[in-house]
Enzyme design. Structure first.
Site, PDB file in Angstrom:
ATOM      1  N   GLU A 274       0.811  -1.206   0.000  1.00  0.00           N
ATOM      2  CA  GLU A 274       0.000   0.000   0.000  1.00  0.00           C
ATOM      3  C   GLU A 274       0.851   1.266   0.000  1.00  0.00           C
ATOM      4  O   GLU A 274       0.427   2.313  -0.489  1.00  0.00           O
ATOM      5  CB  GLU A 274      -0.932   0.005   1.219  1.00  0.00           C
ATOM      6  CG  GLU A 274      -2.084   0.989   1.100  1.00  0.00           C
ATOM      7  CD  GLU A 274      -3.136   0.768   2.171  1.00  0.00           C
ATOM      8  OE1 GLU A 274      -4.240   0.326   1.814  1.00  0.00           O
ATOM      9  OE2 GLU A 274      -2.851   1.029   3.354  1.00  0.00           O
ATOM     10  N   HIS A 300       7.605 -26.267   0.657  1.00  0.00           N
ATOM     11  CA  HIS A 300       6.957 -27.328  -0.114  1.00  0.00           C
ATOM     12  C   HIS A 300       5.861 -26.797  -1.027  1.00  0.00           C
ATOM     13  O   HIS A 300       5.155 -27.590  -1.651  1.00  0.00           O
ATOM     14  CB  HIS A 300       6.390 -28.379   0.847  1.00  0.00           C
ATOM     15  CG  HIS A 300       7.425 -28.990   1.727  1.00  0.00           C
ATOM     16  ND1 HIS A 300       8.199 -30.063   1.332  1.00  0.00           N
ATOM     17  CD2 HIS A 300       7.862 -28.652   2.966  1.00  0.00           C
ATOM     18  CE1 HIS A 300       9.046 -30.376   2.309  1.00  0.00           C
ATOM     19  NE2 HIS A 300       8.864 -29.529   3.303  1.00  0.00           N
ATOM     20  N   LYS A 416     -13.521   3.026  -2.335  1.00  0.00           N
ATOM     21  CA  LYS A 416     -14.542   3.475  -1.382  1.00  0.00           C
ATOM     22  C   LYS A 416     -15.601   4.325  -2.087  1.00  0.00           C
ATOM     23  O   LYS A 416     -16.797   4.204  -1.809  1.00  0.00           O
ATOM     24  CB  LYS A 416     -13.880   4.259  -0.253  1.00  0.00           C
ATOM     25  CG  LYS A 416     -12.979   3.433   0.663  1.00  0.00           C
ATOM     26  CD  LYS A 416     -12.356   4.314   1.732  1.00  0.00           C
ATOM     27  CE  LYS A 416     -11.451   3.500   2.640  1.00  0.00           C
ATOM     28  NZ  LYS A 416     -10.812   4.333   3.687  1.00  0.00           N
TER      29      LYS A 416
END
Length: 423
Positions: A274, A300, A416
């Site tokens: 961010e 793995h 937003k």
């Protein structure tokens, strides 16, 4: 307490890039020094301030009777309002000073998760902490409304005592607290959420949980002081290497060799992603992609991609000094058909994990992949503080080289706005 080793010059092609000139180091240092002096972000001052400590202690002294009965600390916040706290509690949870208080996070609008998190929870032994700079973040405000309604938290002074807000002074949430006579603690407006763990956002709940938050801040202060005294030049070198090689190595992996760092990895991913994914001053999109892995589990699932996939990654290893962890051990038990595994018999699990980390790091280095290594002598409040400020300063340095504002998040704000339009 923290040892930093860089191996960026293991690859002969990169050797000249791993050792920047004094002028380059001075330029980056000047950028960060200017940011600090001009208070572009308030996080630089947090390790040296006492406000968060005093606010926390004052609250504890005034509410000791209530706190004696608290079994659940419910944190309502998202992103920087919760990830830093999760990270530090995960790192320090093993300490004997940690109180027997359940730390519950309400940060997800998933209805299943909400019901699961609050199942069986009662107001009488719970404290609800609402953390938001503005209070208008939809996830936080919606979850806050839900718990207020569900538990009737505004019905009386007694119920409101189980509610506390942490927010910017003069924010909508601040005024709401004043209107309803709810306890409110404030943070400076120039402290972004992902840089807020050393503020009241982190210090208050960590103090309630029993951690030595004074030592936490002290660890951060000591490292930051050394950095600005030019005694931690490795951080500047790493920032320059990552920033100048952003096109060649756009992916940065944090490979942490302890499950205690699982939430720390998530905090790092938000901080790095961010802060650095931005438009620079020329309007060009820049950024680095963070990935958090846990060893030995992710050996793995991801090591194959690292070693033989595209050479577009750098790896930072974090490990613990395992000398004191002598138990438990792998039994000296020989089983038919499993003879090939007997070479580890009698070894402590700590030693096995340590050797797995070394083997993985050397394997990656042999492929010419840039790596560095942070070794922690002891997981305690002091080392946690140093680790936090190290990554925050590193992020600021890279952002400075990128010519971006590391402390805003306009891309998030676009989302937003779009959500409001959809409603």
């Amino acid at each position: 307490m923290l040892t930093f080793n860089q191996y960026f010059d293991k690859n002969s092609e990169l050797r000249h890039l791993a050792h920047p000139t004094k002028k380059a180091l001075d330029n980056v240092f000047d950028i960060i020094s200017s940011e600090r002096k001009n208070k572009k972000s308030g996080y630089y001052e947090l390790p040296f301030e006492e406000k968060a400590l005093k606010d926390s202690q004052n609250y504890i002294q005034k509410n000791q009777a209530l706190l004696n009965n608290i079994k659940n600390l419910v944190i309502i916040g998202i992103g920087g309002s919760s990830l830093g706290l999760k990270a530090i509690d995960g790192i320090l949870y093993h300490l004997p000073s940690r109180k027997d208080i359940a730390l519950i996070f309400l940060e997800h609008t998933d209805p299943i998760e909400i019901q699961k998190s609050l199942f069986g929870l009662e107001v009488k032994d719970s404290l609800f902490v609402i953390i938001s700079k503005s209070g208008t973040t939809i996830e936080t405000s919606s979850l806050m409304k839900y718990v207020i309604k569900r538990y009737n938290l505004l019905n009386s002074a007694q119920s409101k005592a189980h509610l506390i807000f942490i927010t910017d002074e003069d924010s909508p949430l601040y005024f709401l607290a004043k209107e309803y006579k709810i306890t409110v603690l404030t943070i400076a407006k120039n402290i972004g959420g992902r840089f807020s763990i050393l503020s009241t956002v982190g210090i208050f709940p960590l103090t309630l949980l029993g951690y030595d938050t004074k030592e936490f801040l002290k660890g951060a202060a000591e490292f930051e002081k050394r950095f600005f005294e030019r005694k931690e030049e490795h951080l500047l070198k790493k920032a320059i290497f990552l920033a100048k090689n952003r096109d060649r190595f756009p992916i940065n992996i944090l490979f942490s060799y302890s499950s205690a760092f699982r939430d720390f990895n998530s905090w790092y991913v938000q901080l790095w992603g961010e802060s650095l994914g931005k438009l620079d001053i020329y309007g060009k999109k820049v950024g680095l992609t963070p990935i958090g892995l846990i060893g030995s589990i992710d050996q793995h699932s991801f090591l194959q991609l690292i070693t033989q996939g595209l050479m577009d990654k750098t790896i930072t290893f974090i490990s613990l000094n395992r000398a004191k962890y002598t138990e438990p051990k792998i039994p000296d038990l020989k089983l038919k058909y499993l003879e090939s595994t007997d070479f580890v018999n009698g070894t402590s699990f700590a030693k096995l994990l340590n050797l797995q980390q070394i083997a993985t790091m050397e394997t990656i280095q042999n492929e010419g992949i840039p790596t560095d290594h942070i070794e922690i002598d002891e997981l305690c409040e002091t080392s946690a503080g140093r680790l936090i400020i190290y990554f925050e300063l590193l992020t600021s340095c890279v952002g400075g080289i990128f010519n971006i504002n590391s402390y805003d998040q306009p891309g998030v704000e676009f989302g937003k706005i779009r959500l409001r339009e959809m409603f």
